[in-house]
Design an enzyme around this catalytic site. Structure first.
Site, short mmCIF file in Angstrom:
data_model
loop_
_atom_site.label_atom_id
_atom_site.label_comp_id
_atom_site.label_asym_id
_atom_site.label_seq_id
_atom_site.Cartn_x
_atom_site.Cartn_y
_atom_site.Cartn_z
N HIS A 1 -9.18 -5.16 -5.74
CA HIS A 1 -10.00 -5.55 -4.58
C HIS A 1 -9.31 -5.10 -3.29
CE1 HIS A 1 -11.26 -8.54 -1.47
NE2 HIS A 1 -12.45 -8.25 -1.96
N VAL B 1 -8.01 -6.40 -0.73
CA VAL B 1 -6.81 -7.05 -0.18
C VAL B 1 -5.60 -6.96 -1.11
CG1 VAL B 1 -8.21 -8.69 1.13
CG2 VAL B 1 -7.35 -9.34 -1.13
N LYS B 2 -5.74 -6.33 -2.27
CA LYS B 2 -4.65 -6.34 -3.25
C LYS B 2 -3.60 -5.28 -2.93
CE LYS B 2 -6.38 -9.65 -5.78
NZ LYS B 2 -7.60 -10.02 -5.04
N ASN B 3 -2.44 -5.39 -3.62
CA ASN B 3 -1.33 -4.44 -3.41
C ASN B 3 -1.77 -3.00 -3.61
OD1 ASN B 3 0.04 -6.88 -3.35
ND2 ASN B 3 1.79 -6.12 -4.53
N ILE B 4 -2.59 -2.77 -4.63
CA ILE B 4 -3.24 -1.49 -4.87
C ILE B 4 -4.74 -1.75 -4.83
CG2 ILE B 4 -3.70 0.33 -6.56
CD1 ILE B 4 -0.92 0.51 -5.43
#
Length: 415
Positions: free
Chosen positions: A194, A196-199
C-alpha cells in the site's frame, strides 16, 4: 514547518521504471510483475512469491486455498488493522481475537487458550514491523494437544495435518527473525505494498510460500497465479503472443492480479531497499530512541532484541501513565505545530462493526492499554535531520506541557 506522516518514496529510479512500463505498451500483469517477484525472492529467500493487488485479497485467496469456510475459526490479534479480520469474514469463518503482549505482537499464551477443534489457521501480525514470537507460536501449533484438536476438512488441511500459520507481514518486509528473513518463519507470509508501506506499488501485496517440503511449491505457485486471474489458465500477456488466444477457466477464482505499471514502482524501490531505504528508517528510529530516552514518560518501542529486528515501518511512541483523552489532546497539539502523526491502531473491538458483532474491548485489556498511550511518529527516508529535530522538539514540548498541566489539575482536585 509542515511534515507529512508517510509520503511514498518516489525518486528518478521509480519514475524511470514506471515510464519504461508505460512505453513498453504493456501495463497489466506481465514482465515487471515477474521481476518484482524475483526481487522479493532474493530479499526474503522464500520458496515462492505471488504478487497480488492488495494484502487483503492475498489473505482471502490463501484462506480459500486452505479450505477455510463457514464454521471455521481463525485466531488473530485484537490489535491490528481491520483487514486481518475482514479476510476471515469474507471466507465465512469466524475471527477469534486474542490479546497482545507489551511489544504489540500477538500473545502466544492467548493463542494456546483460544485453540479449539474449529481452529484452522492463525494470522500473526508483525505490528509496526516487529516479527512475532514465531518459535513460541509454532511450538503451540505443533504440540500434541493442538494436533489432536485439529480437524482436517480439505485436501490442503489433510496434507499439512495441523493449524496453518500465516504471517500478516504488511509492516515487516525486510525484518529478521533468528538471524534470517522473518518471512521464513511461517507457512505463508503476506506483504502489503500500500502507498504508506516501506515498499509500495501504490496498491498491492505479495504472498510468500514457505510451506513444508511435502508441498510441491511450483505446483502451488502455478495454481495460485491461475486462481488470482479468475481461474484462467492463460494471462493476457501470454495470450498477446500470437496464436495463444484460446483459454480455459479451471477454477472459481478471484481477479486480484497486480498490474505491471504498479509493479514498476515497487521494483525500483526494492532494488535500493537494503542499501538505502531500510537503513534510513533505522537511523531515524535510533535517533528518536536516543533523544527521547532521557524522558521518564517515554516507553521505548521494541525494535531489536536477541531474536528479532524490526523493519522500522512505524515508530510507535508510547507515553507512560496517560489516558486516551490526554493522548488525543497531545496529538492535536503536535499536529497544530505542523507535524502529522497517527495512531496504530484502534483495536478492532472498538470499531462499530466488530463491537456490534459482539467483540468487547474489555476482554483485551492490553490492546486497549497500548492503544490509549500510542502515537505513531513520521518515519521515512525523505525526512531530513532538520525535520526529525523539529519532530522531537514538538513532541517533547507538547508532552511535557500536557503532563505538567495534568499533574497540576490532579493536585488541585486533591486539595
Amino acid at each position: 514547518m509542515n511534515i507529512s506522516f508517510s509520503p511514498p518514496f518516489i525518486d528518478q529510479n521509480v519514475i524511470n521504471e514506471v515510464v519504461d512500463a508505460l512505453k513498453s505498451g504493456w501495463i497489466t500483469s506481465g514482465p515487471k510483475v515477474k521481476e518484482l517477484e524475483a526481487e522479493i525472492l532474493h530479499l526474503t529467500k522464500s520458496k515462492s512469491a505471488i504478487c497480488v493487488n492488495s494484502w487483503t485479497s492475498g489473505a482471502i485467496m490463501m484462506l480459500k486455498w486452505f479450505g477455510i469456510k463457514e464454521g471455521d475459526e481463525v485466531i488473530i490479534p485484537a490489535y491490528s488493522y481491520c483487514a486481518t479480520a475482514l479476510c476471515v469474514l469474507h471466507c465465512g469463518a469466524t475471527p477469534v481475537m486474542v490479546d497482545i503482549t507489551d511489544d504489540l505482537t500477538i500473545d502466544p499464551m492467548q493463542i494456546k487458550r483460544a485453540i479449539t477443534p474449529k481452529t484452522k489457521a492463525i494470522i500473526a501480525v508483525d505490528l509496526a514491523g516487529l516479527p512475532c514470537d514465531y518459535n513460541a507460536i509454532k511450538s503451540i501449533i505443533k504440540s500434541t494437544r493442538s494436533r489432536n484438536l485439529f480437524v482436517a476438512e480439505s485436501e490442503k488441511q489433510q496434507r499439512l495435518g495441523r493449524i496453518l500459520l500465516i504471517s500478516d507481514a504488511a509492516h515487516s518486509i525486510g525484518a529478521t527473525y533468528m538471524g534470517h528473513s522473518a518471512a521464513l518463519s511461517s507457512d505463508i507470509t503476506i506483504f502489503s505494498f500500500h502507498a504508506v508501506k516501506n515498499i509500495t506499488t501504490a496498491e498491492g501485496g505479495c504472498i510468500c510460500l514457505n510451506l513444508p517440503g511435502f508441498f510441491d511449491i511450483n505446483e502451488e505457485y502455478t495454481f495460485l497465479k491461475v486462481f488470482s486471474l479468475n481461474g484462467q489458465n492463460k494471462d493476457a500477456y501470454t495470450k498477446s503472443k500470437g496464436g495463444n488466444w484460446r483459454y480455459d477457466i479451471l477454477y472459481k477464482g478471484l481477479k486480484i492480479n497486480m498490474p505491471d505499471v504498479c509493479a514498476a514502482i515497487g521494483l525500483a524501490q526494492l532494488r535500493q531497499y537494503k542499501r538505502f531505504l531500510l537503513p534510513a528508517r533505522k537511523r531515524i528510529a535510533q535517533k528518536y530512541c536516543q533523544l527521547l530516552s532521557k524522558f521518564e514518560w517515554f516507553i521505548s518501542p521494541s525494535l531489536k532484541d536477541h531474536t528479532r529486528e524490526s523493519s522500522y515501518h512505524i515508530f510507535p511512541l508510547r507515553i507512560k501513565d496517560i489516558t486516551e483523552a490526554l493522548r488525543d489532546q497531545i496529538i492535536e497539539d503536535i499536529v497544530s505545530l505542523g507535524v502529522t502523526v497517527n495512531v496504530h491502531f484502534i483495536p478492532m473491538p472498538m470499531l462499530s462493526y466488530f463491537r456490534k458483532s459482539g467483540y468487547d474491548i474489555a476482554k483485551y485489556p492490553n490492546s486497549y492499554k497500548q492503544y490509549a498511550c500510542e502515537i505513531s511518529l513520521p518515519i521515512y527516508p525523505g525526512l531530513t535531520e532538520e525535520d526529525t529535530d523539529y519532530i522531537i522538539d514538538a513532541v517533547v514540548n507538547v508532552v511535557q506541557s500536557k503532563m505538567r498541566n495534568a499533574k497540576l489539575m490532579e493536585l488541585s482536585l486533591i486539595r
